[in-house]
Design a protein around this motif. Structure first.
Motif, short mmCIF file in Angstrom:
data_model
loop_
_atom_site.label_atom_id
_atom_site.label_comp_id
_atom_site.label_asym_id
_atom_site.label_seq_id
_atom_site.Cartn_x
_atom_site.Cartn_y
_atom_site.Cartn_z
N ILE A 33 -2.06 4.93 7.69
CA ILE A 33 -2.50 5.37 8.77
C ILE A 33 -2.48 4.92 10.04
N GLN A 85 -0.06 4.45 13.26
CA GLN A 85 -0.59 4.64 14.40
C GLN A 85 0.37 3.22 16.04
N CYS A 104 -12.32 8.47 12.63
CA CYS A 104 -10.70 8.06 11.31
C CYS A 104 -12.16 7.07 11.19
N LEU A 141 -4.78 12.14 8.09
CA LEU A 141 -4.14 12.21 9.07
C LEU A 141 -4.56 13.37 10.25
N SER A 173 -3.45 13.83 13.97
CA SER A 173 -1.26 13.46 14.33
C SER A 173 -0.99 14.62 14.43
N GLU A 219 2.80 12.16 11.27
CA GLU A 219 2.44 12.29 9.47
C GLU A 219 3.74 11.80 9.14
N MET A 266 -4.49 11.21 2.35
CA MET A 266 -3.72 11.45 3.67
C MET A 266 -3.65 12.22 4.38
N SER A 286 3.78 8.00 8.61
CA SER A 286 2.84 6.90 7.70
C SER A 286 3.21 7.60 6.36
#
Length: 437
Positions: free
Chosen positions: A360, A364, A377, A321, A326, A331, A317, A334
């Motif tokens: 994540i 988003q 990503c 992130l 992020s 955050e 994570m 998530s």
């Protein structure tokens, strides 16, 4: 669009005109005389040997003719010339050649005749184009086609989402270990498969089931929040519980003790200040004694062979992130979604790295209202949007029912201002609707 030199029309300049005049004539009629080089070559030969005659010509007439020619060249540059129009040009050029043999080629009248012919040709060509419309013929050479393809590739490169170097800002931070952070996460991905439990391990348990597991973890989320422990402690606690239950049969009366001891071990591994055994006995309403806690601790460590260093979803994570660039809101949302996944037994079928990436991605989409998964990503997670969409659909369903039922510990935790009221965000229902359609 830039036209290469190979596609530019050839310009024939009479040698008997002055340099300034030849440049003007060349600019005026270069586009129109391109298909008739042989006829103009004959005219050029007739001018050889003639003496240049300085004269003042009508610049207004030439400028107007130039505008007409330029406009016609723009609109008709690629239109094929009909046979009828070619024959008319040839006959007029022949008549003009005969006239120049009899008259003085350097006289002002010669330029007048040349202008009249050029202007009449332009008008007739425009009229023929209106009366007889013909399809445009793209007369491009291989060089022009290659140049066009090259421009298209460059435009695609401009609008393509680039992969961002997310570690450049931490180059001077020794704690970020930029030099080998990629190797570190490559090792995590290898180890996560070794430390995973079977998603069907509950079948070997005779006295507990997946619902009891969910109740236990939902309660531990509240205990974790009350003790104000680190986030990684919760993820390691759930990992220790699942790994232990996958190897050891437990009666339901001892299930809560397993959860308390797993949290105690996780605190010893992750926390600076560790809760004492008496605190754990107190929160269990003194259902267990100190001796039982220590005996279960010894049994759990021996069963797990003291292997406490395992990659949980938390480590992925943090990395993902960072790749998503992020903010605090993304955050918190998530972590809210992934803690919902910790409670659900069915999410054990996904690897920790995959679950972190899907969480994540869902967060988003929830915040922005549309599908969001950048090349950066995808590069750092090694998962594409198509791979994550099914898992994301399940996470959205958890979000929709988070405030209902008996297991609302995660929802209450993330409704507080400390966690930015992340649980109050509207679920990304369009993901479920898109996948169902």
């Amino acid at each position: 669009m830039v036209i290469s030199d190979e596609n530019k029309p050839s310009i024939i300049r009479p040698t008997n005109l002055q340099q300034g005049e030849s440049e003007i004539v060349g600019r005026k009629f270069g586009m129109e005389i391109r298909p008739n080089r042989r006829a103009l070559g004959v005219i050029n030969q007739n001018f050889v040997g003639a003496q240049p005659y300085p004269r003042v010509f009508n610049k207004r007439v030439l400028s107007e003719a130039k505008e007409i020619c330029d406009k016609n060249a723009t609109n008709q540059a690629h239109r094929p010339i009909t046979r009828k129009f070619s024959a008319q040009i040839a006959s007029k050029q022949q008549a003009f050649t005969e006239g120049t043999k009899k008259s003085n080629p350097s006289s002002p009248q010669s330029l007048t005749v040349w202008e009249d012919i050029a202007l009449s040709d332009v008008e007739e060509q425009q009229g023929a184009a209106k009366d007889h419309p013909e399809p445009m013929a793209l007369e491009q050479t291989e060089a022009a086609v290659d140049e066009k393809d090259h421009m298209e590739v460059e435009m695609e490169d401009i609008f393509e989402d680039p992969v961002t170097d997310i570690d450049s800002c931490d180059a001077q931070n020794p704690l970020a270990v930029v030099d080998y952070v990629d190797d570190l996460y490559g090792y995590y991905r290898k180890m996560e498969n070794c430390c995973r439990v079977s998603p069907n391990y509950m079948e070997q348990q005779f006295d507990i089931n997946e619902k009891m597991r969910a109740i236990l973890i939902d309660w531990l989320v509240e205990v974790h929040h009350k003790f104000d422990l680190r986030a990684e402690t919760l993820f390691l606690t759930v990992n220790l519980i699942d790994r232990f239950l996958a190897q050891q049969a437990v009666v339901r009366k001892k299930l809560q003790l397993v959860g308390l001891v797993a949290m105690l071990l996780a605190c010893k591994y992750e926390e600076v200040s560790v809760p004492v055994v008496e605190d754990l006995v107190f929160i269990s309403d003194k259902a267990y004694s100190r001796k039982e806690v220590l005996e279960m601790e010894r049994l759990m460590l021996n069963t797990l062979q003291f292997n406490m260093s395992v990659p949980t979803p938390y480590v992925f994570m943090r990395r993902y992130l960072k790749a998503a660039q992020s903010d605090r809101k993304l955050e918190l949302l998530s972590f809210f979604l992934i803690e919902l996944c910790l409670v659900e037994y069915e999410m054990l079928k996904f690897s920790p790295s995959f679950l972190a990436a899907a969480t994540i991605y869902t967060a988003q989409c929830t915040l922005y209202g549309f599908k969001q998964w950048s090349k950066t990503c995808e590069w750092h997670t090694n998962y594409s949007e198509d791979q994550l969409i099914e898992c994301s659909k399940v996470i959205v369903s958890f979000h929709q029912k988070a405030a209902t039922g008996r297991l609302t510990g995660v929802h209450r935790k993330y409704c507080t201002t400390k966690f930015g009221s992340a649980a109050k965000c509207e679920p990304a229902k369009f993901l479920v609707e898109t996948t169902t359609q």
